[in-house]
Design an enzyme around this catalytic site. Structure first.
Site, PDB file in Angstrom:
ATOM      1  N   LYS A   1       0.818  -1.222   0.000  1.00 40.18           N
ATOM      2  CA  LYS A   1       0.000   0.000   0.000  1.00 40.18           C
ATOM      3  C   LYS A   1       0.852   1.273   0.000  1.00 40.18           C
ATOM      4  CE  LYS A   1      -2.150  -0.874   3.902  1.00 40.18           C
ATOM      5  NZ  LYS A   1      -1.536  -2.136   4.382  1.00 40.18           N
TER       6      LYS A   1
ATOM      7  N   ARG B   1      -9.404   1.219   9.016  1.00 37.69           N
ATOM      8  CA  ARG B   1      -8.988  -0.132   9.389  1.00 37.69           C
ATOM      9  C   ARG B   1     -10.030  -0.846  10.226  1.00 37.69           C
ATOM     10  NH1 ARG B   1      -3.025   0.747   8.918  1.00 37.69           N
ATOM     11  NH2 ARG B   1      -2.016  -1.172   9.492  1.00 37.69           N
TER      12      ARG B   1
ATOM     13  N   ARG C   1      12.031  -5.963   5.298  1.00 36.58           N
ATOM     14  CA  ARG C   1      11.849  -4.587   4.809  1.00 36.58           C
ATOM     15  C   ARG C   1      12.786  -3.594   5.507  1.00 36.58           C
ATOM     16  NH1 ARG C   1       5.877  -2.029   4.807  1.00 36.58           N
ATOM     17  NH2 ARG C   1       6.022  -2.102   7.065  1.00 36.58           N
TER      18      ARG C   1
ATOM     19  N   ARG D   1      11.722  -0.911  10.730  1.00 35.63           N
ATOM     20  CA  ARG D   1      10.652  -0.450  11.608  1.00 35.63           C
ATOM     21  C   ARG D   1      10.565  -1.328  12.852  1.00 35.63           C
ATOM     22  NH1 ARG D   1       5.232   0.563   8.176  1.00 35.63           N
ATOM     23  NH2 ARG D   1       4.410  -0.652   9.906  1.00 35.63           N
TER      24      ARG D   1
ATOM     25  N   ARG E   1       0.047  -8.191  13.713  1.00 36.21           N
ATOM     26  CA  ARG E   1      -0.562  -7.225  12.779  1.00 36.21           C
ATOM     27  C   ARG E   1      -1.447  -7.946  11.759  1.00 36.21           C
ATOM     28  NH1 ARG E   1       4.818  -4.772  10.927  1.00 36.21           N
ATOM     29  NH2 ARG E   1       3.677  -3.680   9.293  1.00 36.21           N
TER      30      ARG E   1
HETATM   31  P1  ADP Z   1       1.136  -1.672   8.060  1.00 39.86           P
HETATM   32  O1  ADP Z   1      -0.038  -1.511   7.124  1.00 39.86           O
HETATM   33  O2  ADP Z   1       2.335  -2.216   7.355  1.00 39.86           O
HETATM   34  O3  ADP Z   1       0.824  -2.395   9.339  1.00 39.86           O
HETATM   35  P2  ADP Z   1       1.045   1.124   8.926  1.00 39.86           P
HETATM   36  O4  ADP Z   1       2.167   2.072   8.832  1.00 39.86           O
HETATM   37  O5  ADP Z   1      -0.169   1.411   8.113  1.00 39.86           O
HETATM   38  O6  ADP Z   1       1.667  -0.287   8.536  1.00 39.86           O
HETATM   39  O7  ADP Z   1       0.580   0.976  10.451  1.00 39.86           O
HETATM   40  C1  ADP Z   1       1.483   0.734  11.499  1.00 39.86           C
HETATM   41  C2  ADP Z   1       0.748   0.698  12.842  1.00 39.86           C
HETATM   42  O8  ADP Z   1       0.143   1.992  13.080  1.00 39.86           O
HETATM   43  C3  ADP Z   1      -0.430  -0.276  12.916  1.00 39.86           C
HETATM   44  O9  ADP Z   1      -0.014  -1.574  13.275  1.00 39.86           O
HETATM   45  C4  ADP Z   1      -1.306   0.390  13.986  1.00 39.86           C
HETATM   46  O10 ADP Z   1      -0.802   0.152  15.289  1.00 39.86           O
HETATM   47  C5  ADP Z   1      -1.134   1.865  13.695  1.00 39.86           C
HETATM   48  N1  ADP Z   1      -2.178   2.372  12.757  1.00 39.86           N
HETATM   49  C6  ADP Z   1      -1.976   2.881  11.510  1.00 39.86           C
HETATM   50  N2  ADP Z   1      -3.131   3.220  10.918  1.00 39.86           N
HETATM   51  C7  ADP Z   1      -4.117   2.932  11.827  1.00 39.86           C
HETATM   52  C8  ADP Z   1      -5.538   3.028  11.813  1.00 39.86           C
HETATM   53  N3  ADP Z   1      -6.221   3.497  10.755  1.00 39.86           N
HETATM   54  N4  ADP Z   1      -6.200   2.613  12.920  1.00 39.86           N
HETATM   55  C9  ADP Z   1      -5.566   2.145  14.000  1.00 39.86           C
HETATM   56  N5  ADP Z   1      -4.237   2.005  14.070  1.00 39.86           N
HETATM   57  C10 ADP Z   1      -3.503   2.398  13.001  1.00 39.86           C
END
Ligand code: ADP
Ligand code: ZN
Length: 226
Positions: free
Chosen positions: A13, A88, A127, A162, A173
């Site tokens: 994404k 999400r 990554r 990360r 996750r």
């Molecule tokens: P990925 O999709 O690879 O898990 P992101 O950078 O989108 O990575 O998200 C990393 C973390 O940030 C998630 O595991 C969560 O803890 C938090 N996070 C990001 N976006 C949201 C969201 N829309 N709602 C709740 N938590 C979020």
């Protein structure tokens, strides 16, 4: 374009969202990037969010909804936006509907990127990301390594892993995704917005499929005007 990118962690994404911004000047909005910036800056929000992020859990809905509300109200979003990592949960999607209605706009497509889970674990644990936030280029130690280990090809900054890209957190996750986020496919299918694509090829392949959907105006095969 006004897109939501839906897909498990590691589906591509973030990378494809960056590529799509070059197509028509739409902005990438990543709640993950915004939260990581808050963690780095040590803000109150960042301190609270870090615990959830390190555990592979979702940050509470009201926090991310607040972030998105502020971000979408900024003028640069008028050209279009690519939501990467938001919504999400179903309550986040419902809140987004309200925010967009208030701004007299809506979503064109919800692109759902499908990738096999074991492939995601390999992708995420290997990554590496450029430390320079303005660059943010991503690499994979095995599949797309930088020319010089640990250094960004594009800007020469250091690469980092990360905190949440270790196997335990990655598995958590993925479980969170299946439980809380996958139901959004049903939520948006009911609105006729879902465009499923296969995320198995390279990132260029994912990019081209999305550009095809956006330029056709519809990814729906039923001949309707979705
Ligand atoms: P990925 O999709 O690879 O898990 P992101 O950078 O989108 O990575 O998200 C990393 C973390 O940030 C998630 O595991 C969560 O803890 C938090 N996070 C990001 N976006 C949201 C969201 N829309 N709602 C709740 N938590 C979020
Ligand atoms: Zn870089």
């Amino acid at each position: 374009m006004k897109l939501i990118l839906l897909g498990a962690p590691g589906a591509g994404k973030g990378t494809v969202a960056k590529m799509l911004t070059a197509v028509d000047g739409s902005v990438q909005i990543s709640t993950g990037d915004i939260l990581r910036a808050a963690v780095k800056d040590g803000t109150e929000m960042g301190k609270k969010a870090k615990e959830y992020m390190d555990a592979g859990k979702l940050v509470p809905d009201e926090v991310v909804i607040g972030i998105i509300k502020d971000r979408l109200a900024q003028p640069d979003c008028q050209k279009g936006f690519i939501l990467d990592g938001f919504p999400r949960t179903v309550p986040q999607a419902e809140a987004l509907d309200k925010v967009l209605a208030g701004l007299k706009t809506g979503i064109d497509h919800v692109v759902s990127i499908d990738v096999d889970e074991e492939a995601l674990v390999t992708r995420l644990t290997g990554r590496r990301t450029c430390k320079n936030a303005a660059c943010g280029q991503m690499y994979h130690v095995e599949f797309t390594p930088p020319k010089k280990a640990g250094i960004c090809d594009k800007c020469g900054s250091e690469l980092y892993q990360r905190d949440d890209d270790n196997e335990t957190t990655v598995r958590s996750r993925l479980a969170t995704y299946n439980q809380a986020t996958a139901p959004l496919i049903g939520y948006y299918s009911a609105k006729g917005l879902v465009r499923p694509i296969k995320g198995v090829g390279g990132i260029d392949d994912i990019f081209n499929q999305i550009v095809g959907i956006v330029s056709a105006g519809t990814g729906c095969s039923c001949g309707c005007k979705h």
